[in-house]
Design a protein around this motif. Sequence first.
Motif, PDB file in Angstrom:
ATOM      1  N   UNK A 218      -4.296   5.550  -6.015  1.00  0.00           N
ATOM      2  CA  UNK A 218      -5.391   5.952  -5.124  1.00  0.00           C
ATOM      3  C   UNK A 218      -4.891   5.927  -3.678  1.00  0.00           C
ATOM      4  N   UNK A 219      -5.368   6.895  -2.896  1.00  0.00           N
ATOM      5  CA  UNK A 219      -4.943   6.906  -1.491  1.00  0.00           C
ATOM      6  C   UNK A 219      -6.155   7.024  -0.579  1.00  0.00           C
ATOM      7  N   UNK A 220      -5.925   6.687   0.656  1.00  0.00           N
ATOM      8  CA  UNK A 220      -6.961   6.809   1.681  1.00  0.00           C
ATOM      9  C   UNK A 220      -6.462   7.782   2.736  1.00  0.00           C
ATOM     10  N   UNK A 221      -7.322   8.690   3.114  1.00  0.00           N
ATOM     11  CA  UNK A 221      -6.979   9.609   4.200  1.00  0.00           C
ATOM     12  C   UNK A 221      -7.788   9.160   5.412  1.00  0.00           C
TER      13      UNK A 221
ATOM     14  N   UNK B   4      -2.092   9.078   5.759  1.00  0.00           N
ATOM     15  CA  UNK B   4      -2.369   8.762   4.343  1.00  0.00           C
ATOM     16  C   UNK B   4      -1.751   7.387   3.994  1.00  0.00           C
ATOM     17  N   UNK B   5      -2.557   6.548   3.418  1.00  0.00           N
ATOM     18  CA  UNK B   5      -2.028   5.249   2.953  1.00  0.00           C
ATOM     19  C   UNK B   5      -2.436   5.030   1.490  1.00  0.00           C
ATOM     20  N   UNK B   6      -1.705   4.186   0.851  1.00  0.00           N
ATOM     21  CA  UNK B   6      -2.041   3.881  -0.551  1.00  0.00           C
ATOM     22  C   UNK B   6      -3.161   2.851  -0.569  1.00  0.00           C
ATOM     23  N   UNK B   7      -4.190   3.163  -1.362  1.00  0.00           N
ATOM     24  CA  UNK B   7      -5.345   2.256  -1.419  1.00  0.00           C
ATOM     25  C   UNK B   7      -4.989   0.965  -2.160  1.00  0.00           C
TER      26      UNK B   7
END
Lengths: 220, 429
Positions: B81-84, B260-263
């Motif tokens: 899962x990632x976070x934008x 973008x980072x990894x959740x």
Amino acid sequence: MLELAQVHKTYCGPRGAQIPVLSETALTLKPKEFVAVRGPSGCGKSTLLLTCGGLLTPERGKVLFRDLDVYAQSAQQRARWRARHIGFVFQQFHLIPYLSVRHNILAATLPQPRRETQTRLDELLTEFGLQDRADHLPAALSVGERQRVGMARALFNEPDLILADEPTGNLDPENSDIVLRTLTSFTEAGGTVLMVTHDPSMERFADRRLTMEAGALVAV
Amino acid sequence: MKGMNLTLLVLREIIHRRLNFLLGLLSVACATACLMTAVFLLNLHDRRTEDLIATKQADLERQTKAMEAEFREITTRMGFNILILPKDQNLGDFYAENYADKTMPEVYAKQLADEPNIVTVRHLLPMLQAKMTWPEQKRKILLIGVKGEMPWAHRDNKKPILRPVEPGTVAVGYELHQSLDLKAGDTLTLMGTAFEVADLHPDQGTIGDITLWIDLGQAQQLLEKPGQISLIQALECACAWADLPRVRKEIQGFLPDTQVIELRSKALARAEARQEATRMTEVLLDSEKKAQLALKKEREKLSAILVPLVLVACVLLIVILAYLNVRERRMEIGILRALGLHTAQIFQVFLGKALLLGLLGAGIGILGAMVLAAVCLRGTVESYSLPDTLPPALIVTVALVTPLVTALSSWLPALMAAQQDPALVLREE
């Protein structure tokens, strides 16, 4: 050899009553003497013998053996003294039922081992005509043979004094004679015999005859 | 020829009264064998348990490795899962607060959903967040505006993993609905607007417990951030080649003003999976050990009752037999005393017999137990040796202690014999 000086012994009767058996009894036994004590059953004859043999402590008086106060010794010293100087012969023979004739006679060496037991054993087996019976158990013997085994056991350690309690009480005349002659021979060889009996006919071999009356010994 | 001695006397008497002796011997042998067999069975159980646990441990280790491999495969397939986030969002603050305070246009979410070349992301969830004080309740809350998943323009939509919140309704975090005693259907007022409580969230133990979820549009309106969102959650990013740098590159190609980072770390998920597998192994092993220990305790309890019972019965029987023997030999004791044996020698006669009884009984009992153990061991699958289950030290101890026990059991009757007055029995004539 043995002296009873004013020996007194009582037993406890019913309801705590004290029954005197030996009453200030005095007796002196000399070497080579055969003394017979007669009296009815229960008069204290066996008590007299057990007291002389160091097995029954009197309440009063002394038992002296060559000036040794027997009851002043410890129980262990008294046992050793008995083994060395005293031989018992009983009316019921009191042989150990699971020992052969040979071992019953040798039981006399249990308190203290002695040398030349085989020679002495052979002597006695021959003297009492028991050679063929040496490996038999008492149950396989006749009453006469049993008493002869008892006599051999009493004589095995060559004691100074034989205390015989009705030794002929269960025997026929022939075996009685053998026993009494043996006791006589013993006295002739230097020993002393104190025999108690209720049979007057047995007194014929004795040097001295006494009767027991009310706990005291009286010469016949 | 040597004269008589006490040993010969004891042996002759034993042969003469063999039934008495055999009964005693049987009793001692049974008690010894019982004790030895109890120890043997407990030792055998211990050995088997050790082997069983070792086998199970090996099996479980194999299973754990297999499970780890499976988890690894599953987590690999599961994607990540990632976070934008807005490009100007300070990541340090975000990691520290777990909250994005910057915003970016909501249209970014639509652009991604409409982009036919995005192949790695399955679910897109735009959100607007605000940490604030709830004016009506005067308490800190996290307000989140959501609108559900962005529909994909160029591919089939997956089953949604987040439901939207209908306008005019609110979903309430656990701590909030508990402390305000809110129930579904209740009405609450937030910044002057009334909302119907549509959903009550269970206890999460996270910041989610003080969160109010409302419709994204209403949130934008209340927070005066029209058309803005704080972040987009892109969930289950998965394809054969997908990893974070590639996904990041792909998304930033379309949305250059984002980061973008990894959740949640894939490595963390794998590590947790491994830990879970190990924990399960430990739980299973622990449970097996507990079961075996409980079984051992049961057997020990049974032995603790049975063995002393047999020993006491044996001691009692020896005491009774010795007492009967003394009674039977009263006259003999009198004769021996008349012959000149003293009390210590009479005591030796009876104690010697008891010692012999103990020695022989222990020998027979030990031998019996060893034969029994050998037969038992022959019938087992495992290859245990006799010394493993019946240690030589135990055999020596039992062989030494048993004669002592029989001697102690016969002590009182022997003392009675030694102290018996010979005149009493001899006068009985």
